[in-house]
Motif scaffolding. Sequence first.
Motif, PDB file in Angstrom:
ATOM      1  N   MET A 186      62.197 -18.203 -17.363  1.00 34.52           N
ATOM      2  CA  MET A 186      62.386 -18.457 -15.938  1.00 34.52           C
ATOM      3  C   MET A 186      61.046 -18.435 -15.236  1.00 34.52           C
ATOM      4  O   MET A 186      60.220 -17.537 -15.464  1.00 34.52           O
ATOM      5  CB  MET A 186      63.312 -17.391 -15.335  1.00 34.52           C
ATOM      6  CG  MET A 186      63.399 -17.409 -13.813  1.00 34.52           C
ATOM      7  SD  MET A 186      63.969 -18.991 -13.128  1.00 34.52           S
ATOM      8  CE  MET A 186      65.636 -19.044 -13.772  1.00 34.52           C
ATOM      9  N   GLY A 187      60.801 -19.412 -14.382  1.00 34.68           N
ATOM     10  CA  GLY A 187      59.606 -19.440 -13.563  1.00 34.68           C
ATOM     11  C   GLY A 187      59.881 -18.877 -12.186  1.00 34.68           C
ATOM     12  O   GLY A 187      60.927 -19.140 -11.592  1.00 34.68           O
ATOM     13  N   MET A 188      58.938 -18.087 -11.680  1.00 33.62           N
ATOM     14  CA  MET A 188      59.067 -17.475 -10.359  1.00 33.62           C
ATOM     15  C   MET A 188      57.848 -17.811  -9.518  1.00 33.62           C
ATOM     16  O   MET A 188      56.718 -17.686  -9.979  1.00 33.62           O
ATOM     17  CB  MET A 188      59.212 -15.956 -10.474  1.00 33.62           C
ATOM     18  CG  MET A 188      59.336 -15.246  -9.142  1.00 33.62           C
ATOM     19  SD  MET A 188      59.374 -13.434  -9.315  1.00 33.62           S
ATOM     20  CE  MET A 188      59.634 -12.960  -7.591  1.00 33.62           C
ATOM     21  N   LYS A 189      58.094 -18.238  -8.302  1.00 31.33           N
ATOM     22  CA  LYS A 189      57.034 -18.494  -7.327  1.00 31.33           C
ATOM     23  C   LYS A 189      57.308 -17.585  -6.134  1.00 31.33           C
ATOM     24  O   LYS A 189      58.118 -17.907  -5.259  1.00 31.33           O
ATOM     25  CB  LYS A 189      57.058 -19.962  -6.900  1.00 31.33           C
ATOM     26  CG  LYS A 189      55.971 -20.349  -5.905  1.00 31.33           C
ATOM     27  CD  LYS A 189      54.648 -20.583  -6.585  1.00 31.33           C
ATOM     28  CE  LYS A 189      53.604 -21.103  -5.590  1.00 31.33           C
ATOM     29  NZ  LYS A 189      52.312 -21.382  -6.229  1.00 31.33           N
ATOM     30  N   PRO A 190      56.679 -16.418  -6.072  1.00 36.28           N
ATOM     31  CA  PRO A 190      56.982 -15.479  -4.992  1.00 36.28           C
ATOM     32  C   PRO A 190      56.799 -16.070  -3.600  1.00 36.28           C
ATOM     33  O   PRO A 190      57.623 -15.862  -2.713  1.00 36.28           O
ATOM     34  CB  PRO A 190      56.014 -14.323  -5.240  1.00 36.28           C
ATOM     35  CG  PRO A 190      55.728 -14.384  -6.703  1.00 36.28           C
ATOM     36  CD  PRO A 190      55.721 -15.852  -7.024  1.00 36.28           C
ATOM     37  N   LEU A 223      65.270 -11.281 -12.037  1.00 35.51           N
ATOM     38  CA  LEU A 223      64.962 -12.324 -13.022  1.00 35.51           C
ATOM     39  C   LEU A 223      64.691 -11.723 -14.393  1.00 35.51           C
ATOM     40  O   LEU A 223      65.056 -12.314 -15.423  1.00 35.51           O
ATOM     41  CB  LEU A 223      63.756 -13.141 -12.560  1.00 35.51           C
ATOM     42  CG  LEU A 223      63.940 -13.966 -11.281  1.00 35.51           C
ATOM     43  CD1 LEU A 223      62.658 -14.704 -10.948  1.00 35.51           C
ATOM     44  CD2 LEU A 223      65.102 -14.932 -11.416  1.00 35.51           C
ATOM     45  N   SER A 224      64.052 -10.572 -14.430  1.00 31.04           N
ATOM     46  CA  SER A 224      63.706  -9.960 -15.717  1.00 31.04           C
ATOM     47  C   SER A 224      64.948  -9.524 -16.487  1.00 31.04           C
ATOM     48  O   SER A 224      64.893  -9.369 -17.716  1.00 31.04           O
ATOM     49  CB  SER A 224      62.761  -8.775 -15.503  1.00 31.04           C
ATOM     50  OG  SER A 224      63.410  -7.731 -14.802  1.00 31.04           O
ATOM     51  N   VAL A 225      66.059  -9.332 -15.785  1.00 30.88           N
ATOM     52  CA  VAL A 225      67.320  -9.014 -16.459  1.00 30.88           C
ATOM     53  C   VAL A 225      67.909 -10.268 -17.094  1.00 30.88           C
ATOM     54  O   VAL A 225      68.522 -10.217 -18.167  1.00 30.88           O
ATOM     55  CB  VAL A 225      68.324  -8.392 -15.462  1.00 30.88           C
ATOM     56  CG1 VAL A 225      69.706  -8.244 -16.097  1.00 30.88           C
ATOM     57  CG2 VAL A 225      67.823  -7.040 -14.979  1.00 30.88           C
ATOM     58  N   LEU A 226      67.696 -11.418 -16.453  1.00 25.99           N
ATOM     59  CA  LEU A 226      68.283 -12.670 -16.926  1.00 25.99           C
ATOM     60  C   LEU A 226      67.474 -13.328 -18.040  1.00 25.99           C
ATOM     61  O   LEU A 226      68.038 -13.997 -18.904  1.00 25.99           O
ATOM     62  CB  LEU A 226      68.397 -13.663 -15.756  1.00 25.99           C
ATOM     63  CG  LEU A 226      69.273 -13.255 -14.568  1.00 25.99           C
ATOM     64  CD1 LEU A 226      69.118 -14.268 -13.439  1.00 25.99           C
ATOM     65  CD2 LEU A 226      70.726 -13.135 -14.984  1.00 25.99           C
ATOM     66  N   ALA A 227      66.158 -13.149 -18.005  1.00 26.77           N
ATOM     67  CA  ALA A 227      65.276 -13.913 -18.888  1.00 26.77           C
ATOM     68  C   ALA A 227      64.520 -13.020 -19.860  1.00 26.77           C
ATOM     69  O   ALA A 227      64.241 -11.856 -19.581  1.00 26.77           O
ATOM     70  CB  ALA A 227      64.283 -14.722 -18.046  1.00 26.77           C
ATOM     71  N   ASP A 228      64.165 -13.604 -21.015  1.00 25.29           N
ATOM     72  CA  ASP A 228      63.273 -12.927 -21.958  1.00 25.29           C
ATOM     73  C   ASP A 228      61.833 -12.997 -21.475  1.00 25.29           C
ATOM     74  O   ASP A 228      61.049 -12.076 -21.699  1.00 25.29           O
ATOM     75  CB  ASP A 228      63.366 -13.595 -23.339  1.00 25.29           C
ATOM     76  CG  ASP A 228      64.773 -13.571 -23.907  1.00 25.29           C
ATOM     77  OD1 ASP A 228      65.377 -12.486 -23.924  1.00 25.29           O
ATOM     78  OD2 ASP A 228      65.265 -14.642 -24.317  1.00 25.29           O
ATOM     79  N   VAL A 229      61.501 -14.105 -20.823  1.00 21.56           N
ATOM     80  CA  VAL A 229      60.149 -14.330 -20.325  1.00 21.56           C
ATOM     81  C   VAL A 229      60.228 -14.821 -18.885  1.00 21.56           C
ATOM     82  O   VAL A 229      60.906 -15.804 -18.600  1.00 21.56           O
ATOM     83  CB  VAL A 229      59.393 -15.378 -21.170  1.00 21.56           C
ATOM     84  CG1 VAL A 229      57.999 -15.624 -20.600  1.00 21.56           C
ATOM     85  CG2 VAL A 229      59.303 -14.956 -22.621  1.00 21.56           C
ATOM     86  N   VAL A 230      59.535 -14.122 -17.990  1.00 21.09           N
ATOM     87  CA  VAL A 230      59.391 -14.573 -16.608  1.00 21.09           C
ATOM     88  C   VAL A 230      57.920 -14.902 -16.381  1.00 21.09           C
ATOM     89  O   VAL A 230      57.053 -14.060 -16.614  1.00 21.09           O
ATOM     90  CB  VAL A 230      59.859 -13.511 -15.592  1.00 21.09           C
ATOM     91  CG1 VAL A 230      59.708 -14.041 -14.164  1.00 21.09           C
ATOM     92  CG2 VAL A 230      61.299 -13.088 -15.857  1.00 21.09           C
ATOM     93  N   ILE A 231      57.653 -16.126 -15.961  1.00 21.90           N
ATOM     94  CA  ILE A 231      56.299 -16.535 -15.620  1.00 21.90           C
ATOM     95  C   ILE A 231      56.199 -16.538 -14.100  1.00 21.90           C
ATOM     96  O   ILE A 231      56.855 -17.330 -13.426  1.00 21.90           O
ATOM     97  CB  ILE A 231      55.962 -17.930 -16.176  1.00 21.90           C
ATOM     98  CG1 ILE A 231      56.102 -17.965 -17.708  1.00 21.90           C
ATOM     99  CG2 ILE A 231      54.551 -18.338 -15.747  1.00 21.90           C
ATOM    100  CD1 ILE A 231      55.131 -17.071 -18.442  1.00 21.90           C
TER     101      ILE A 231
END
Length: 220
Positions: free
Chosen positions: A33-37, A100-108
Motif C-alpha cells: 500500500m502506498g501512503m501520501k500523508p 494501513l500497517s494492519v492491512l499491508a505487509d509493506v507500506v511505502i
Amino acid sequence: MSFFVTGTDTDVGKTLIASALLHAFAARGLRVMGMKPVAAGSVAGIWHDVVELEQASNIVAPLDVRNPYRFEPPVAPHLAAQQAGVVISTQVIQAAYRQLSVLADVVIVEGAGGFCVPLNDTESLADVAQQLGLPVILVVGMRLGCINHALLTVLAIQSRGLRLAGWVANCVNAGMPLLDENILAVQQRINAPLLGIIPHALNISAMQTARHLQVDKLCL
C-alpha cells in the motif's frame, strides 16, 4: 518492511520511485500500500501522486487513510494548509499509518518536497518519519547540485536517529554532464546501498522503473 521515501528536493521522482517500490514488493507476493500523508497541488481536482500510489498498490484502503491531507495549490504543505484554514496534525498521520500497517505487509510512505519540509508551526515531514520510525529511502535527482543536496539530506536523516535503507539515482535531466562521475561521488560518500539508477526517459512507468531497482539490497 515499510519505508519512508524522501527526496533531495521537489520534482526528483519520489512518486515514481515509491510506486516502483510497490510494484517490486508486490512481485514478491506481498500486500502493498502506498501512503501520501500530505499532497499539495492538484490538476482539475486530481492529485496525480495519490492516484499513482493507489494504482501501484494491490489492496484497498479509504482515500482519507491513504492521503489524510490534500490541498489544491502546488505550494509548501504548511502554506497550503494555512490558506485552507487547516492545521496538519502528525497524530492524524500516525493513526492513518497504523491502519494501513494492519492491512499491508509493506507500506511505502511518500513525503512531499524534501526531507525537512514544514507541516505546521513546529513540525516537519522529518518529524513524521521519526515518529513512524521507518527506514528511509532517498531519491537523489541527478542534476547540478545533487551531491550537496544528497549529503545534507543524509545528515538530516541521521540526526533523527533513522536508518538510511538505500538510495536511488534518478536521472531527471537529459544529458547531465559527468553523470557517472556524479553518481560515483554520491555513492562513495553515502553509507547505504545504491538500489538502482533510473535512466532519463519521458513517460517511464512505475512498473518499468521497478526493473531498475534491486530491493534485495535494502539495508533492513
